[in-house]
Write an enzyme that holds these catalytic residues in place. Sequence first.
Site, mmCIF file in Angstrom:
data_model
loop_
_atom_site.group_PDB
_atom_site.id
_atom_site.type_symbol
_atom_site.label_atom_id
_atom_site.label_comp_id
_atom_site.label_asym_id
_atom_site.label_seq_id
_atom_site.Cartn_x
_atom_site.Cartn_y
_atom_site.Cartn_z
ATOM 1 N N ASN A 73 -11.619 6.242 2.794
ATOM 2 C CA ASN A 73 -12.220 7.198 3.721
ATOM 3 C C ASN A 73 -13.567 7.727 3.234
ATOM 4 O O ASN A 73 -13.947 8.857 3.558
ATOM 5 C CB ASN A 73 -11.253 8.363 3.984
ATOM 6 C CG ASN A 73 -9.911 7.895 4.496
ATOM 7 O OD1 ASN A 73 -9.821 7.259 5.541
ATOM 8 N ND2 ASN A 73 -8.855 8.184 3.744
ATOM 9 N N SER A 108 -4.814 1.068 9.972
ATOM 10 C CA SER A 108 -4.704 1.256 11.427
ATOM 11 C C SER A 108 -5.233 0.039 12.164
ATOM 12 O O SER A 108 -5.968 0.147 13.159
ATOM 13 C CB SER A 108 -5.414 2.534 11.883
ATOM 14 O OG SER A 108 -4.833 3.676 11.302
ATOM 15 N N TYR A 157 2.706 9.774 0.957
ATOM 16 C CA TYR A 157 3.679 9.192 1.882
ATOM 17 C C TYR A 157 5.099 9.664 1.592
ATOM 18 O O TYR A 157 5.994 9.498 2.432
ATOM 19 C CB TYR A 157 3.618 7.661 1.844
ATOM 20 C CG TYR A 157 2.259 7.091 2.197
ATOM 21 C CD1 TYR A 157 1.280 7.872 2.818
ATOM 22 C CD2 TYR A 157 1.945 5.778 1.903
ATOM 23 C CE1 TYR A 157 0.034 7.352 3.129
ATOM 24 C CE2 TYR A 157 0.697 5.241 2.217
ATOM 25 C CZ TYR A 157 -0.256 6.036 2.820
ATOM 26 O OH TYR A 157 -1.490 5.520 3.114
ATOM 27 N N LYS A 181 -2.356 5.999 -4.498
ATOM 28 C CA LYS A 181 -3.538 6.816 -4.224
ATOM 29 C C LYS A 181 -3.426 8.211 -4.832
ATOM 30 O O LYS A 181 -2.335 8.796 -4.876
ATOM 31 C CB LYS A 181 -3.756 6.943 -2.712
ATOM 32 C CG LYS A 181 -3.831 5.616 -1.985
ATOM 33 C CD LYS A 181 -4.140 5.805 -0.513
ATOM 34 C CE LYS A 181 -4.001 4.500 0.241
ATOM 35 N NZ LYS A 181 -2.583 4.141 0.464
ATOM 36 N N ASN A 235 3.880 -11.023 12.014
ATOM 37 C CA ASN A 235 2.568 -10.553 11.566
ATOM 38 C C ASN A 235 1.946 -11.454 10.505
ATOM 39 O O ASN A 235 0.745 -11.381 10.252
ATOM 40 C CB ASN A 235 2.673 -9.123 11.031
ATOM 41 C CG ASN A 235 2.887 -8.101 12.137
ATOM 42 O OD1 ASN A 235 2.708 -8.386 13.313
ATOM 43 N ND2 ASN A 235 3.274 -6.897 11.750
ATOM 44 N N ASP A 237 0.838 -1.186 0.000
ATOM 45 C CA ASP A 237 0.000 0.000 0.000
ATOM 46 C C ASP A 237 0.880 1.246 0.000
ATOM 47 O O ASP A 237 1.599 1.509 0.964
ATOM 48 C CB ASP A 237 -0.906 -0.002 1.234
ATOM 49 C CG ASP A 237 -1.856 1.173 1.237
ATOM 50 O OD1 ASP A 237 -2.855 1.123 0.494
ATOM 51 O OD2 ASP A 237 -1.596 2.146 1.973
ATOM 52 N N GLU A 260 2.923 9.039 18.264
ATOM 53 C CA GLU A 260 4.021 9.964 17.966
ATOM 54 C C GLU A 260 3.542 11.237 17.274
ATOM 55 O O GLU A 260 4.254 12.241 17.227
ATOM 56 C CB GLU A 260 5.074 9.278 17.094
ATOM 57 C CG GLU A 260 4.574 8.866 15.727
ATOM 58 C CD GLU A 260 5.630 8.116 14.934
ATOM 59 O OE1 GLU A 260 6.505 8.775 14.343
ATOM 60 O OE2 GLU A 260 5.575 6.870 14.914
ATOM 61 N N ASN A 314 10.737 -3.722 11.228
ATOM 62 C CA ASN A 314 11.476 -4.789 11.902
ATOM 63 C C ASN A 314 11.201 -6.122 11.211
ATOM 64 O O ASN A 314 10.047 -6.555 11.109
ATOM 65 C CB ASN A 314 11.045 -4.838 13.377
ATOM 66 C CG ASN A 314 11.760 -5.887 14.172
ATOM 67 O OD1 ASN A 314 11.483 -7.073 14.015
ATOM 68 N ND2 ASN A 314 12.685 -5.468 15.010
ATOM 69 N N GLY A 324 -4.954 0.031 15.809
ATOM 70 C CA GLY A 324 -5.567 1.133 16.542
ATOM 71 C C GLY A 324 -4.656 2.330 16.689
ATOM 72 O O GLY A 324 -4.210 2.919 15.707
ATOM 73 N N HIS A 330 -7.653 9.103 -2.314
ATOM 74 C CA HIS A 330 -7.141 9.018 -0.945
ATOM 75 C C HIS A 330 -8.132 9.554 0.097
ATOM 76 O O HIS A 330 -8.362 8.928 1.135
ATOM 77 C CB HIS A 330 -5.815 9.785 -0.848
ATOM 78 C CG HIS A 330 -4.937 9.319 0.258
ATOM 79 N ND1 HIS A 330 -3.565 9.346 0.199
ATOM 80 C CD2 HIS A 330 -5.216 8.786 1.475
ATOM 81 C CE1 HIS A 330 -3.049 8.875 1.319
ATOM 82 N NE2 HIS A 330 -4.038 8.535 2.113
ATOM 83 N N SER A 374 -0.005 3.980 15.564
ATOM 84 C CA SER A 374 0.614 4.866 14.590
ATOM 85 C C SER A 374 0.419 6.336 14.913
ATOM 86 O O SER A 374 1.050 7.195 14.295
ATOM 87 C CB SER A 374 0.034 4.598 13.187
ATOM 88 O OG SER A 374 0.374 3.318 12.722
ATOM 89 N N ARG A 433 9.182 -8.740 13.224
ATOM 90 C CA ARG A 433 7.744 -8.466 13.304
ATOM 91 C C ARG A 433 7.065 -8.672 11.950
ATOM 92 O O ARG A 433 5.877 -9.022 11.905
ATOM 93 C CB ARG A 433 7.498 -7.063 13.853
ATOM 94 C CG ARG A 433 7.761 -6.966 15.354
ATOM 95 C CD ARG A 433 7.159 -5.718 15.951
ATOM 96 N NE ARG A 433 7.853 -4.518 15.507
ATOM 97 C CZ ARG A 433 8.917 -3.998 16.115
ATOM 98 N NH1 ARG A 433 9.409 -4.592 17.202
ATOM 99 N NH2 ARG A 433 9.496 -2.913 15.663
#
Length: 312
Positions: free
Chosen positions: A157, A205, A39, A68, A269, A34, A214, A262, A208, A101, A211, A265
């Site tokens: 969205n 997300s 980005y 997008k 995942n 994606d 920060e 990582n 949740g 987007h 992300s 991960r």
Amino acid sequence: MPLDPLIFGFWKVDRDICASVCYEAIKNGYRRFDCACDYGNEKEVGEGITTAIQDGLCQREELFITSKLWNTYHSPEHVTLACQRSLDDLQLTYLDEYLIHFPISMEYVPFETKYPPEWLNLDGKMIVIDTDMCQTWKAMEELVTKHQMTKTIGVCNFTTQLLRQILSICTIRPSTLQIEVHPHNSQQKLIRFAHENNMMVTAFSTFGSTSYVELSMATENDSLFTTPSIVNIAKLKKKSSAQVLIRWAIQRHTFPLTKTVNSHRMKENRLVFDFNLSDEEMTIINNLNKNYRYNDPGVFCEGMGVFCPIYE
């Protein structure tokens, strides 16, 4: 070839490491990616894809690449230009999927002025304009029928009413709806509507709040990873909280989108196909819903001086 239900995302992956992260994700089995103009790292993603293909890790036909259309390119005359820029940066001749987007149209910003345009122009302003989203969609359709730049088109969205608007005029129906979905924002009705209209649902997300901490759009107290019911299910299954959340998304027939830099991960995942959540466990997680979005332009755009709600 069946679609891999797991999608690797590049939002907030630093450009300095993005090419190697992309390469490592392909090496670890990911085939759906994606991307987005906004980005700011599509060139680097393209480098990672190109190197992986050259090294024999995969063939282009095995990959499913999404990009997008950004808010500043909604005018029909800009849609093809924007898509071509993403293709050039990604070093691809076609996309598998191109999505609108946001249902937010902003003042056009030429490539040579600022790219990616982001939310603010060079004057530090966010300028929202009125654009007929149906005309934008018609230009998106030409990317498929006239230009062969993408195989499918879809939206991100969008609400049910916006989807109805597109469905009422479209020649090519949206293939995908990408929305924020996690146990705090389960979006049951919107997902049902999309599925009943033969759209795939990509869930961003998936974890949740993680992300958004920060970005000061969430706090550590919002974490699903430490939510007792999630932790208890994870212990019972001998899995991580992240794996439980991914499995929850898959069992709801959505395509979970995750991101990590990582390698361990990345592998972890993907280890979500050797267990199932029971109906009771699914209900427990579903009951965490509080209809709370972390990614809400009606909230964060006010920090840019514009009230721009897209949800009620």
